[in-house]
Design a protein around this motif. Structure first.
Motif, PDB file in Angstrom:
ATOM      1  N   GLN A  57     -18.698  19.312   0.410  1.00 27.21           N
ATOM      2  CA  GLN A  57     -19.271  18.063   0.648  1.00 27.21           C
ATOM      3  C   GLN A  57     -19.037  17.155  -0.737  1.00 27.21           C
ATOM      4  O   GLN A  57     -18.827  16.252  -0.644  1.00 27.21           O
ATOM      5  N   ALA A  58     -19.508  17.914  -1.874  1.00 26.44           N
ATOM      6  CA  ALA A  58     -19.696  16.964  -2.870  1.00 26.44           C
ATOM      7  C   ALA A  58     -18.355  16.888  -3.553  1.00 26.44           C
ATOM      8  O   ALA A  58     -18.128  16.018  -4.385  1.00 26.44           O
ATOM      9  N   THR A  59     -17.251  17.558  -3.063  1.00 25.76           N
ATOM     10  CA  THR A  59     -15.864  17.325  -3.612  1.00 25.76           C
ATOM     11  C   THR A  59     -14.917  16.643  -2.482  1.00 25.76           C
ATOM     12  O   THR A  59     -14.956  15.447  -2.516  1.00 25.76           O
ATOM     13  N   THR A  60     -14.398  17.331  -1.810  1.00 24.84           N
ATOM     14  CA  THR A  60     -13.517  17.050  -0.890  1.00 24.84           C
ATOM     15  C   THR A  60     -14.144  15.954   0.161  1.00 24.84           C
ATOM     16  O   THR A  60     -13.446  15.008   0.618  1.00 24.84           O
ATOM     17  N   ASN A 103     -16.477  13.772   0.080  1.00 23.51           N
ATOM     18  CA  ASN A 103     -16.789  12.540  -0.568  1.00 23.51           C
ATOM     19  C   ASN A 103     -18.398  12.204  -0.447  1.00 23.51           C
ATOM     20  O   ASN A 103     -18.817  11.069  -0.306  1.00 23.51           O
ATOM     21  N   SER A 104     -19.003  13.198  -0.641  1.00 24.05           N
ATOM     22  CA  SER A 104     -20.628  13.461  -0.589  1.00 24.05           C
ATOM     23  C   SER A 104     -21.137  13.140   0.728  1.00 24.05           C
ATOM     24  O   SER A 104     -22.249  12.432   0.593  1.00 24.05           O
ATOM     25  N   THR A 105     -20.126  12.956   1.661  1.00 23.17           N
ATOM     26  CA  THR A 105     -20.905  12.593   2.970  1.00 23.17           C
ATOM     27  C   THR A 105     -20.472  13.640   4.183  1.00 23.17           C
ATOM     28  O   THR A 105     -21.324  13.813   5.011  1.00 23.17           O
ATOM     29  N   SER A 106     -19.510  14.203   4.273  1.00 18.03           N
ATOM     30  CA  SER A 106     -19.030  15.081   5.277  1.00 18.03           C
ATOM     31  C   SER A 106     -18.709  16.509   4.859  1.00 18.03           C
ATOM     32  O   SER A 106     -18.398  16.942   3.806  1.00 18.03           O
ATOM     33  N   TYR A 107     -19.009  17.240   6.069  1.00 17.19           N
ATOM     34  CA  TYR A 107     -18.724  18.705   5.907  1.00 17.19           C
ATOM     35  C   TYR A 107     -17.531  19.319   6.782  1.00 17.19           C
ATOM     36  O   TYR A 107     -17.044  18.392   7.373  1.00 17.19           O
ATOM     37  N   ALA A 108     -17.019  20.253   6.651  1.00 16.94           N
ATOM     38  CA  ALA A 108     -15.866  20.931   7.207  1.00 16.94           C
ATOM     39  C   ALA A 108     -16.179  22.147   7.964  1.00 16.94           C
ATOM     40  O   ALA A 108     -17.126  22.999   7.816  1.00 16.94           O
ATOM     41  N   LEU A 109     -15.171  22.372   9.098  1.00 12.51           N
ATOM     42  CA  LEU A 109     -15.280  23.503   9.598  1.00 12.51           C
ATOM     43  C   LEU A 109     -14.742  24.720   8.870  1.00 12.51           C
ATOM     44  O   LEU A 109     -14.104  24.524   7.801  1.00 12.51           O
ATOM     45  N   ASN A 110     -14.823  25.657   9.245  1.00 10.62           N
ATOM     46  CA  ASN A 110     -14.574  27.000   8.478  1.00 10.62           C
ATOM     47  C   ASN A 110     -13.115  27.073   8.090  1.00 10.62           C
ATOM     48  O   ASN A 110     -12.613  27.828   7.021  1.00 10.62           O
ATOM     49  N   ASN A 149     -19.014  13.582  10.247  1.00 14.96           N
ATOM     50  CA  ASN A 149     -19.527  15.025  10.088  1.00 14.96           C
ATOM     51  C   ASN A 149     -20.282  15.374   9.119  1.00 14.96           C
ATOM     52  O   ASN A 149     -20.454  16.088   8.272  1.00 14.96           O
ATOM     53  N   SER A 150     -21.368  14.634   9.079  1.00 16.12           N
ATOM     54  CA  SER A 150     -22.711  14.611   7.970  1.00 16.12           C
ATOM     55  C   SER A 150     -23.628  16.014   8.241  1.00 16.12           C
ATOM     56  O   SER A 150     -24.644  15.894   7.504  1.00 16.12           O
TER      57      SER A 150
END
Length: 153
Positions: A58-61, A63-70, A102-103
């Motif tokens: 979230q802090a890098t890829t 853009n401080s807004t979204s999370y990712a799947l595994n 995806n927040s």
């Protein structure tokens, strides 16, 4: 047969087999309990790893807004945890994302064989608190339903 030959009698062998059986009956349940405890500790550690990886993403890829799947956390978690349906140390893991852009995210750990590989279920979400309970957590659209769960940290 010569009387000077040395060896064990059938009765002596039976006594030894019975003693080994008693020792095994005492040791095996505690060995299985230790294995379950180790699997549960590994599940908790894996959820911490997912939380750290999500925070970094979230802090890098993200853009401080979204999370990712595994599957998108490849450089942040090992290959086993970056798989589509990861299983590790007797636990199956799921990770979902949701919310606006995806927040939100949540991850759960469920024993592969309930009662055998583990007895507790675990879950974590954006706040980083890991919850434990005896039934499965609901993790949908990035929201972890913690009803009935107890925080462990």
């Amino acid at each position: 047969m010569n009387k000077n030959q040395k060896g064990f009698s059938l009765v002596e062998l039976l006594v030894v087999v019975i003693i080994i059986g008693i020792v095994a009956a005492i040791a095996i349940p505690s060995l299985l309990a230790s294995r379950r405890a180790a699997n549960e500790a590994s599940a908790i550690s894996t959820l911490r790893t997912y939380h750290s990886a999500e925070a970094t993403y979230q802090a890098t890829t993200g853009n401080s807004t979204s999370y990712a799947l595994n599957t998108a956390l490849g450089g942040l978690v090992d290959a086993t945890l970056a798989a589509a349906s990861p299983t590790k140390s007797g636990y199956d893991f799921t990770l979902t994302i949701g919310g606006t852009n995806n927040s939100l995210y949540c991850a759960t750990a469920a024993p592969s064989t309930a009662g055998s590989t583990g007895t507790n279920y675990y879950g974590v979400s954006v706040d980083g608190v890991i919850y434990k309970k005896s039934t499965a957590f609901v993790c949908a659209d990035g929201v972890l339903t913690t009803t009935g769960g107890t925080p462990i940290q």
